[in-house]
Motif scaffolding. Structure first.
Motif, PDB file in Angstrom:
ATOM      1  N   ALA A 177       0.830  -1.208   0.000  1.00  0.00           N
ATOM      2  CA  ALA A 177       0.000   0.000   0.000  1.00  0.00           C
ATOM      3  C   ALA A 177       0.859   1.249   0.000  1.00  0.00           C
ATOM      4  O   ALA A 177       0.566   2.229  -0.705  1.00  0.00           O
ATOM      5  N   ARG A 178       1.934   1.240   0.775  1.00  0.00           N
ATOM      6  CA  ARG A 178       2.839   2.389   0.797  1.00  0.00           C
ATOM      7  C   ARG A 178       3.506   2.585  -0.567  1.00  0.00           C
ATOM      8  O   ARG A 178       3.701   3.713  -1.027  1.00  0.00           O
ATOM      9  N   ALA A 179       3.860   1.478  -1.229  1.00  0.00           N
ATOM     10  CA  ALA A 179       4.462   1.575  -2.558  1.00  0.00           C
ATOM     11  C   ALA A 179       3.492   2.184  -3.561  1.00  0.00           C
ATOM     12  O   ALA A 179       3.908   2.844  -4.528  1.00  0.00           O
ATOM     13  N   LEU A 180       2.200   1.999  -3.345  1.00  0.00           N
ATOM     14  CA  LEU A 180       1.161   2.539  -4.216  1.00  0.00           C
ATOM     15  C   LEU A 180       0.702   3.929  -3.773  1.00  0.00           C
ATOM     16  O   LEU A 180      -0.238   4.479  -4.337  1.00  0.00           O
ATOM     17  N   ASN A 181       1.366   4.469  -2.739  1.00  0.00           N
ATOM     18  CA  ASN A 181       1.035   5.798  -2.218  1.00  0.00           C
ATOM     19  C   ASN A 181      -0.394   5.867  -1.697  1.00  0.00           C
ATOM     20  O   ASN A 181      -1.088   6.882  -1.859  1.00  0.00           O
ATOM     21  N   MET A 182      -0.829   4.795  -1.067  1.00  0.00           N
ATOM     22  CA  MET A 182      -2.158   4.749  -0.480  1.00  0.00           C
ATOM     23  C   MET A 182      -2.085   5.002   1.026  1.00  0.00           C
ATOM     24  O   MET A 182      -1.087   4.689   1.672  1.00  0.00           O
ATOM     25  N   LYS A 183      -3.152   5.542   1.571  1.00  0.00           N
ATOM     26  CA  LYS A 183      -3.275   5.700   3.012  1.00  0.00           C
ATOM     27  C   LYS A 183      -3.496   4.331   3.641  1.00  0.00           C
ATOM     28  O   LYS A 183      -4.053   3.418   3.003  1.00  0.00           O
ATOM     29  N   VAL A 184      -3.080   4.184   4.894  1.00  0.00           N
ATOM     30  CA  VAL A 184      -3.240   2.910   5.576  1.00  0.00           C
ATOM     31  C   VAL A 184      -3.828   3.125   6.964  1.00  0.00           C
ATOM     32  O   VAL A 184      -3.386   3.996   7.716  1.00  0.00           O
ATOM     33  N   MET A 185      -4.810   2.314   7.261  1.00  0.00           N
ATOM     34  CA  MET A 185      -5.424   2.296   8.586  1.00  0.00           C
ATOM     35  C   MET A 185      -5.209   0.903   9.169  1.00  0.00           C
ATOM     36  O   MET A 185      -5.311  -0.101   8.460  1.00  0.00           O
ATOM     37  N   MET A 186      -4.877   0.828  10.450  1.00  0.00           N
ATOM     38  CA  MET A 186      -4.773  -0.460  11.136  1.00  0.00           C
ATOM     39  C   MET A 186      -6.008  -0.617  11.987  1.00  0.00           C
ATOM     40  O   MET A 186      -6.240   0.163  12.920  1.00  0.00           O
ATOM     41  N   GLY A 187      -6.847  -1.595  11.667  1.00  0.00           N
ATOM     42  CA  GLY A 187      -8.112  -1.781  12.370  1.00  0.00           C
ATOM     43  C   GLY A 187      -8.149  -3.070  13.165  1.00  0.00           C
ATOM     44  O   GLY A 187      -7.154  -3.804  13.266  1.00  0.00           O
ATOM     45  N   CYS A 188      -9.304  -3.354  13.724  1.00  0.00           N
ATOM     46  CA  CYS A 188      -9.454  -4.545  14.561  1.00  0.00           C
ATOM     47  C   CYS A 188     -10.912  -4.957  14.612  1.00  0.00           C
ATOM     48  O   CYS A 188     -11.799  -4.245  14.145  1.00  0.00           O
ATOM     49  N   MET A 189     -11.154  -6.120  15.196  1.00  0.00           N
ATOM     50  CA  MET A 189     -12.479  -6.559  15.585  1.00  0.00           C
ATOM     51  C   MET A 189     -12.605  -6.299  17.091  1.00  0.00           C
ATOM     52  O   MET A 189     -11.727  -5.671  17.684  1.00  0.00           O
ATOM     53  N   THR A 190     -13.659  -6.772  17.715  1.00  0.00           N
ATOM     54  CA  THR A 190     -13.654  -6.811  19.176  1.00  0.00           C
ATOM     55  C   THR A 190     -12.760  -7.989  19.558  1.00  0.00           C
ATOM     56  O   THR A 190     -13.038  -9.134  19.212  1.00  0.00           O
ATOM     57  N   GLU A 191     -11.655  -7.687  20.232  1.00  0.00           N
ATOM     58  CA  GLU A 191     -10.607  -8.664  20.488  1.00  0.00           C
ATOM     59  C   GLU A 191     -10.036  -8.453  21.885  1.00  0.00           C
ATOM     60  O   GLU A 191     -10.211  -7.385  22.487  1.00  0.00           O
ATOM     61  N   THR A 192      -9.320  -9.434  22.384  1.00  0.00           N
ATOM     62  CA  THR A 192      -8.581  -9.248  23.628  1.00  0.00           C
ATOM     63  C   THR A 192      -7.324  -8.427  23.327  1.00  0.00           C
ATOM     64  O   THR A 192      -7.012  -8.127  22.171  1.00  0.00           O
ATOM     65  N   SER A 193      -6.581  -8.120  24.367  1.00  0.00           N
ATOM     66  CA  SER A 193      -5.332  -7.380  24.187  1.00  0.00           C
ATOM     67  C   SER A 193      -4.276  -8.193  23.447  1.00  0.00           C
ATOM     68  O   SER A 193      -3.256  -7.642  23.026  1.00  0.00           O
ATOM     69  N   ASP A 218      -1.287   5.560   8.953  1.00  0.00           N
ATOM     70  CA  ASP A 218      -1.834   6.915   9.067  1.00  0.00           C
ATOM     71  C   ASP A 218      -2.855   7.010  10.192  1.00  0.00           C
ATOM     72  O   ASP A 218      -2.904   8.003  10.914  1.00  0.00           O
ATOM     73  N   TRP A 219      -3.702   5.982  10.281  1.00  0.00           N
ATOM     74  CA  TRP A 219      -4.780   5.977  11.268  1.00  0.00           C
ATOM     75  C   TRP A 219      -4.827   4.623  11.961  1.00  0.00           C
ATOM     76  O   TRP A 219      -4.476   3.595  11.382  1.00  0.00           O
ATOM     77  N   ALA A 220      -5.279   4.637  13.198  1.00  0.00           N
ATOM     78  CA  ALA A 220      -5.449   3.388  13.941  1.00  0.00           C
ATOM     79  C   ALA A 220      -6.850   3.342  14.544  1.00  0.00           C
ATOM     80  O   ALA A 220      -7.367   4.357  15.010  1.00  0.00           O
ATOM     81  N   ASP A 221      -7.431   2.168  14.506  1.00  0.00           N
ATOM     82  CA  ASP A 221      -8.698   1.903  15.189  1.00  0.00           C
ATOM     83  C   ASP A 221      -8.484   0.630  15.991  1.00  0.00           C
ATOM     84  O   ASP A 221      -8.898  -0.447  15.598  1.00  0.00           O
ATOM     85  N   LEU A 222      -7.784   0.779  17.107  1.00  0.00           N
ATOM     86  CA  LEU A 222      -7.348  -0.372  17.900  1.00  0.00           C
ATOM     87  C   LEU A 222      -7.933  -0.322  19.301  1.00  0.00           C
ATOM     88  O   LEU A 222      -7.237  -0.523  20.307  1.00  0.00           O
ATOM     89  N   ASP A 223      -9.231  -0.071  19.354  1.00  0.00           N
ATOM     90  CA  ASP A 223      -9.928   0.031  20.643  1.00  0.00           C
ATOM     91  C   ASP A 223     -10.677  -1.241  21.003  1.00  0.00           C
ATOM     92  O   ASP A 223     -11.448  -1.259  21.962  1.00  0.00           O
ATOM     93  N   GLY A 224     -10.473  -2.320  20.252  1.00  0.00           N
ATOM     94  CA  GLY A 224     -11.261  -3.538  20.443  1.00  0.00           C
ATOM     95  C   GLY A 224     -11.248  -4.085  21.852  1.00  0.00           C
ATOM     96  O   GLY A 224     -12.265  -4.564  22.355  1.00  0.00           O
ATOM     97  N   ALA A 225     -10.103  -4.006  22.533  1.00  0.00           N
ATOM     98  CA  ALA A 225     -10.007  -4.566  23.882  1.00  0.00           C
ATOM     99  C   ALA A 225     -10.695  -3.689  24.926  1.00  0.00           C
ATOM    100  O   ALA A 225     -11.172  -4.201  25.941  1.00  0.00           O
TER     101      ALA A 225
END
Length: 376
Positions: free
Chosen positions: A308-324, A338-345
């Protein structure tokens, strides 16, 4: 759309290339110290995560999430993993435990053969991505512990570069939305689920309370591209910073049309599952949302990030509802997104691990080996 198709065609060789290089010297040094008498032993058990609030999306609602917790042991060292199965993945306790029962790691006497081990696991059956992720995460945790380094350091990432993470607010009544916004006080960004006829009410209710940046996830809830564009402009005027999976993933041309005209970045989520989807998403979305449970784990997530970085795209790291456990595994990649959505725990009430934390709204990594977790 023709230019996008030509790009994909001309870039096909990228898919056959290895996008990560194992830190051979680090691994080789540790291998010399090992007894050589170890064997890989996989264990797993089903578990149910209890959510603090009902999780309401455009097409579903739930109060629990089934997970399977894994352990991978070698020479007395244990790595931890996890499979989280929200309904749309099509996996369950039954399918995951059935798949994991087929995983025979006795043929591997060296945990540092990560590519070979994870390729074998991936080829056992088609699908079962969360189940595969549970082995991948446990193997990464194990190998990181064997070399006594966290994975963000093995990959050469700077822990201080982790982004703020968003706090997710599901579709609900105005009263519950207000309560959730108050609970999200420590967070600097809010992620709001949309896709029903209450979309404007959700945003307007939040704006009555706070002017924090908002990102929205429609979960494919809008069907008409003109409506989606109208909403994109309306949301932009109200401080929304990006728009995730506005329309069904099958509406490729409509999503590309929206991306060309949207005043805010568009992000593909359901449309981007694994590595070969990244090229397909180029010029259809501005960015992609990588989740370990979609892509089979840390190994492929790292490759997706690199491409994705090679394609000059933005990247978000996401999650499901998960443990730590799974959250901490995903957080190892956070310094490069660029963005994180890592509040699952933090959305669950019965975590069984302690690991990466959200401090002042920021993903904060632990200087612990592997994925950086401990059992509670």
């Amino acid at each position: 759309m023709s230019s996008r198709r030509e790009f994909i065609k001309s870039s096909g060789l990228l898919m056959g290339a290895s996008l990560t290089t194992a830190p051979e010297d680090l691994f080789a040094a540790q291998k010399k110290k090992m007894s050589g008498a170890g064997s890989l032993k996989l264990r797993f058990r089903p578990y149910i995560l209890n959510l603090k609030h009902a999780f309401n999306l455009a097409t579903s609602s739930r109060t629990t999430t089934p997970v399977v917790l894994t352990e991978l042991e070698y020479d007395g060292v244990i790595g931890y993993g996890e499979a989280s199965m929200p309904p749309y993945l099509g996996e369950s306790h039954e399918t995951v435990t059935k798949f994991l029962s087929k995983v025979d790691l006795s043929k591997f006497d060296d945990p540092f053969e990560m590519e070979n081990i994870l390729r074998y696991v991936d080829e056992i059956e088609v699908g079962n991505r969360a189940a595969k992720a549970s082995v991948d995460i446990a193997l990464h945790d194990l190998v990181g512990k064997l070399v006594k380094q966290p994975w963000y350091k093995i990959w050469g990432f700077d822990a201080s570069k982790t982004p703020l993470t968003s706090y997710t607010i599901g579709i609900d009544t105005a009263e519950v939305v207000r309560q959730k916004v108050k609970e999200a006080a420590p967070y600097k960004i809010l992620k709001v689920k949309l896709g029903r006829d209450t979309d404007k009410m959700m945003i307007e209710t939040i704006r009555q309370i706070t002017d924090k940046p908002i990102c929205v996830d429609v979960n494919q809830g809008w069907k008409d591209k003109s409506f989606a564009l109208e909403m994109a402009h309306w949301l932009h005027e109200r401080g929304v910073i990006f728009l995730e999976q506005a329309m069904p993933k099958e509406q490729i041309d409509d999503n590309a049309w929206l991306t060309e005209r949207s005043p805010i970045p568009t992000v593909g989520d359901e449309a981007v599952q694994r590595l070969d989807d990244v090229l397909k998403a180029h010029q259809v979305y501005h960015g992609i949302n990588i989740k370990l449970m979609k892509c089979t784990g840390m190994r492929e997530a790292h490759k997706m990030l690199t491409l994705a970085r090679a394609l000059n795209m933005k990247v978000m790291m996401g999650c499901m509802t998960e443990t730590s456990c799974a959250i901490s595994a995903a957080a190892q990649l956070a310094p490069m997104v660029d963005w994180a959505d890592l509040d699952g725990a933090v959305l669950i009430s019965n975590d069984v691990y302690k690991g990466a934390e959200i401090i002042n709204g920021k993903v904060t990594l632990k200087d612990l080996p592997g994925i950086g977790i401990k059992k509670i």
